[in-house]
Design a protein around this motif. Structure first.
Motif, PDB file in Angstrom:
ATOM      1  N   ALA A 198      19.851 -27.756  14.722  1.00 10.71           N
ATOM      2  CA  ALA A 198      19.975 -28.341  13.555  1.00 10.71           C
ATOM      3  C   ALA A 198      18.786 -29.365  13.635  1.00 10.71           C
ATOM      4  O   ALA A 198      18.190 -29.721  12.474  1.00 10.71           O
ATOM      5  N   ASP A 199      18.724 -30.407  14.558  1.00  7.18           N
ATOM      6  CA  ASP A 199      17.682 -31.493  14.383  1.00  7.18           C
ATOM      7  C   ASP A 199      16.430 -30.868  14.299  1.00  7.18           C
ATOM      8  O   ASP A 199      15.459 -31.579  13.590  1.00  7.18           O
ATOM      9  N   ASP A 200      16.207 -29.916  15.321  1.00  8.43           N
ATOM     10  CA  ASP A 200      14.704 -29.209  15.212  1.00  8.43           C
ATOM     11  C   ASP A 200      14.321 -28.648  13.862  1.00  8.43           C
ATOM     12  O   ASP A 200      13.291 -28.687  13.392  1.00  8.43           O
ATOM     13  N   ILE A 201      15.245 -27.999  13.182  1.00 11.02           N
ATOM     14  CA  ILE A 201      15.101 -27.315  11.567  1.00 11.02           C
ATOM     15  C   ILE A 201      14.814 -28.691  10.675  1.00 11.02           C
ATOM     16  O   ILE A 201      13.809 -28.275   9.979  1.00 11.02           O
ATOM     17  N   ALA A 202      15.549 -29.623  10.924  1.00 18.63           N
ATOM     18  CA  ALA A 202      15.208 -30.773  10.119  1.00 18.63           C
ATOM     19  C   ALA A 202      13.997 -31.224  10.197  1.00 18.63           C
ATOM     20  O   ALA A 202      13.138 -31.583   9.221  1.00 18.63           O
ATOM     21  N   ARG A 203      13.426 -31.211  11.279  1.00 20.14           N
ATOM     22  CA  ARG A 203      11.893 -31.752  11.442  1.00 20.14           C
ATOM     23  C   ARG A 203      11.003 -30.755  10.920  1.00 20.14           C
ATOM     24  O   ARG A 203      10.015 -31.350  10.508  1.00 20.14           O
ATOM     25  N   TRP A 204      11.330 -29.618  10.996  1.00 21.44           N
ATOM     26  CA  TRP A 204      10.334 -28.604  10.406  1.00 21.44           C
ATOM     27  C   TRP A 204      10.317 -28.710   9.033  1.00 21.44           C
ATOM     28  O   TRP A 204       9.404 -28.693   8.202  1.00 21.44           O
ATOM     29  N   ALA A 205      11.406 -29.319   8.363  1.00 26.79           N
ATOM     30  CA  ALA A 205      11.314 -29.436   6.774  1.00 26.79           C
ATOM     31  C   ALA A 205      10.931 -30.894   6.694  1.00 26.79           C
ATOM     32  O   ALA A 205      10.867 -31.378   5.411  1.00 26.79           O
ATOM     33  N   ALA A 207      12.391 -33.686   7.245  1.00 28.34           N
ATOM     34  CA  ALA A 207      13.735 -34.712   7.138  1.00 28.34           C
ATOM     35  C   ALA A 207      13.791 -35.377   8.491  1.00 28.34           C
ATOM     36  O   ALA A 207      13.105 -35.019   9.757  1.00 28.34           O
ATOM     37  N   GLN A 208      14.487 -36.422   8.376  1.00 34.02           N
ATOM     38  CA  GLN A 208      14.888 -37.270   9.711  1.00 34.02           C
ATOM     39  C   GLN A 208      16.087 -36.494  10.397  1.00 34.02           C
ATOM     40  O   GLN A 208      16.923 -36.164   9.922  1.00 34.02           O
ATOM     41  N   ALA A 209      15.781 -36.348  11.730  1.00 36.33           N
ATOM     42  CA  ALA A 209      16.810 -35.950  12.567  1.00 36.33           C
ATOM     43  C   ALA A 209      18.167 -36.797  12.524  1.00 36.33           C
ATOM     44  O   ALA A 209      17.958 -38.087  12.325  1.00 36.33           O
ATOM     45  N   LEU A 210      19.395 -36.243  12.564  1.00 35.43           N
ATOM     46  CA  LEU A 210      20.396 -37.181  12.316  1.00 35.43           C
ATOM     47  C   LEU A 210      21.134 -37.442  13.693  1.00 35.43           C
ATOM     48  O   LEU A 210      22.064 -38.284  13.706  1.00 35.43           O
ATOM     49  N   GLY A 211      20.383 -36.948  14.782  1.00 38.46           N
ATOM     50  CA  GLY A 211      20.978 -37.283  16.098  1.00 38.46           C
ATOM     51  C   GLY A 211      22.256 -36.251  16.390  1.00 38.46           C
ATOM     52  O   GLY A 211      23.025 -36.638  17.132  1.00 38.46           O
ATOM     53  N   ILE A 212      22.065 -35.214  16.044  1.00 42.87           N
ATOM     54  CA  ILE A 212      23.137 -34.250  16.381  1.00 42.87           C
ATOM     55  C   ILE A 212      22.685 -33.331  17.744  1.00 42.87           C
ATOM     56  O   ILE A 212      21.694 -32.880  18.020  1.00 42.87           O
ATOM     57  N   GLU A 213      23.688 -33.658  18.549  1.00 38.19           N
ATOM     58  CA  GLU A 213      23.311 -33.638  19.961  1.00 38.19           C
ATOM     59  C   GLU A 213      24.382 -32.107  20.519  1.00 38.19           C
ATOM     60  O   GLU A 213      25.602 -32.347  20.317  1.00 38.19           O
ATOM     61  N   PRO A 214      23.530 -31.371  21.077  1.00 40.89           N
ATOM     62  CA  PRO A 214      24.118 -30.271  21.873  1.00 40.89           C
ATOM     63  C   PRO A 214      24.871 -30.509  23.276  1.00 40.89           C
ATOM     64  O   PRO A 214      24.214 -31.481  23.808  1.00 40.89           O
ATOM     65  N   LYS A 215      26.099 -30.122  23.356  1.00 43.78           N
ATOM     66  CA  LYS A 215      26.694 -30.579  24.681  1.00 43.78           C
ATOM     67  C   LYS A 215      27.564 -29.200  25.053  1.00 43.78           C
ATOM     68  O   LYS A 215      28.027 -28.341  24.273  1.00 43.78           O
ATOM     69  N   ARG A 216      27.201 -29.055  26.442  1.00 44.20           N
ATOM     70  CA  ARG A 216      27.846 -27.748  27.222  1.00 44.20           C
ATOM     71  C   ARG A 216      29.192 -27.887  27.446  1.00 44.20           C
ATOM     72  O   ARG A 216      29.748 -28.929  27.895  1.00 44.20           O
ATOM     73  N   ARG A 217      29.681 -26.853  27.102  1.00 45.75           N
ATOM     74  CA  ARG A 217      31.293 -26.632  27.307  1.00 45.75           C
ATOM     75  C   ARG A 217      31.379 -25.413  28.441  1.00 45.75           C
ATOM     76  O   ARG A 217      30.949 -24.349  27.765  1.00 45.75           O
ATOM     77  N   THR A 218      32.187 -25.742  29.450  1.00 40.70           N
ATOM     78  CA  THR A 218      32.279 -24.497  30.279  1.00 40.70           C
ATOM     79  C   THR A 218      33.791 -23.819  30.611  1.00 40.70           C
ATOM     80  O   THR A 218      34.603 -24.657  30.240  1.00 40.70           O
ATOM     81  N   VAL A 219      33.863 -22.737  30.592  1.00 43.88           N
ATOM     82  CA  VAL A 219      35.177 -21.952  30.787  1.00 43.88           C
ATOM     83  C   VAL A 219      34.871 -21.050  31.917  1.00 43.88           C
ATOM     84  O   VAL A 219      34.014 -20.294  31.901  1.00 43.88           O
ATOM     85  N   ALA A 220      36.080 -20.999  32.606  1.00 39.42           N
ATOM     86  CA  ALA A 220      36.185 -19.888  33.872  1.00 39.42           C
ATOM     87  C   ALA A 220      37.640 -19.077  33.575  1.00 39.42           C
ATOM     88  O   ALA A 220      38.511 -19.639  33.078  1.00 39.42           O
ATOM     89  N   GLN A 221      37.330 -17.814  33.751  1.00 38.88           N
ATOM     90  CA  GLN A 221      38.557 -16.850  33.908  1.00 38.88           C
ATOM     91  C   GLN A 221      39.036 -16.669  35.439  1.00 38.88           C
ATOM     92  O   GLN A 221      38.351 -16.324  36.265  1.00 38.88           O
TER      93      GLN A 221
END
Length: 374
Positions: A198-205, A207-221
């Motif tokens: 989302a922040d990358d797309i904002a920069r393309w436009a 716009a100012q990045a809002l600080g939306i940060e991706p965070k990894r979530r792990t799951v195991a079966q």
């Protein structure tokens, strides 16, 4: 309408983009641009989603509760129930949890240790405090995503996959959108539903990045002995160290991790799986026979951990529908309706009447950005 002038071009065809497109399409010409071969490849396709009233905190509760009837009435929920559990040393956290959600409309109750042991037969005795949330349910994520994709298609949405956006340029009061394959599109407004990007797309436009940060979530079966019962509730550590639930005789286990990440095709790390197993073995007496599968996805958060819906405060014609963390699927019906109402200038309806949309407006970050840059 391919390559013609659209009212809205939505970047991203995960749950966010697909649901918003379906809500906009009866009133506007809508294009959805997806960078991957298929919609929902990243977060949506890797979700172990559940509809859980407390998930995301009190600020997300109105969206969750508003979405409940839509999900139930359309057959996307399977009742499970949830337990937040703790030990004696977690008493303050348990009390704080109850206080935090008082008056929000969620249904929770404190359980005695004997009731906890009945619901989680392999629980260790030191885990003797629990909060029961009876309304929690599993979500048919794939079914819900396909529902919105089909609803949008029937209403005239154009979906273009393998359309990675690499350029957003103002043109004649609207936008010229350039994709990596060289294709171009024109739209009056661009909606940023790009999740981790989302922040990358904002920069393309511009716009100012809002600080939306991706965070990894792990799951195991896990395959465990004895076999996990089908009626096992979703079990969550009140301090945020793990959660697990049963699935066709197996257990899905997560360390409840939020590891900052660059936008990417997320993969599980062995250390995170090991951490989850260690925590699980300190909580239950189940014997782990095998780790059968493991996966990871990215959940993206705004700085205040609330979603971002509506027009950018600086760049005209650029709109946000992002920052939905781990609650984007359970809130999809209300969020998409709210997002469409904001973009179309429509008022609330029976689904969204209890939602204060000002809490999610991008403009709420304007003062923070001014302080940082001033």
């Amino acid at each position: 309408m391919a390559n013609g002038l659209y009212d809205f071009a939505i970047v991203g065809a995960g749950m966010a983009g697909a649901s918003l497109a379906a809500e906009l399409a009866p009133y506007a010409k809508v294009l959805v641009l997806e960078g991957e071969d298929t919609p929902g490849y990243h977060s949506t396709g890797r979700s172990a989603a559940f509809w859980e009233e407390c998930y995301g905190g009190p600020g997300v509760v109105p969206l969750t509760l508003a979405s409940g009837n839509y999900l139930r009435d359309n057959g996307f929920l399977r009742q499970r129930g949830a337990l937040y559990i703790g030990r004696e040393e977690d008493r303050a956290a348990m009390d704080g949890f109850v206080d935090e959600f008082a008056g929000t409309g969620v249904t929770i109750e404190r359980l005695k240790a004997s009731a906890l042991a009945t619901r989680v037969p392999q629980i260790k005795p030191e885990w003797n405090d629990a909060i029961w949330e009876p309304a929690c349910a599993d979500i048919d994520v794939a079914g819900l995503h396909q529902h919105y994709l089909s609803k949008g298609k029937q209403a005239g949405v154009d979906l273009s996959c393998r359309a990675m956006v690499v350029g957003l340029d103002r043109e004649d009061g609207g936008w010229r959108i350039t994709c990596r394959d060289g294709s171009t599109y024109r739209a009056a407004r661009v909606v940023n539903a790009a999740g981790a990007w989302a922040d990358d797309i904002a920069r393309w436009a511009g716009a100012q990045a809002l600080g939306i940060e991706p965070k990894r979530r792990t799951v195991a079966q896990l395959r465990v002995d004895p076999v996990a019962p089908d009626d096992l509730p979703l079990v969550l550590d009140v301090s945020g160290g793990f959660y697990f639930k049963s699935d066709n005789g197996r257990l899905w286990l997560s360390p409840h991790d939020e590891i900052p990440s660059v936008p990417c095709d997320a993969a599980p790390e062995e250390i995170d799986v090991a951490r989850a197993i260690d925590r699980f073995e300190n909580v239950t007496n189940w014997r782990i026979l095998a780790v059968e599968r493991r996966w990871a996805g990215l959940r993206s958060f705004a700085p205040d951990r609330l979603p971002v819906y509506g027009p950018d405060p600086i760049v005209p014609g650029f709109d946000w529908f992002a920052g939905q963390g781990g609650f984007g699927i359970q809130t999809a019906p209300a969020a998409a309706r709210v997002g469409a109402q904001i973009l179309l200038g429509h008022g609330p309806d029976t689904l969204t009447r209890g939602v204060d949309t000002s809490n999610y407006a991008p403009a709420r970050f304007s003062d923070r950005k001014a302080r940082v840059t001033g």
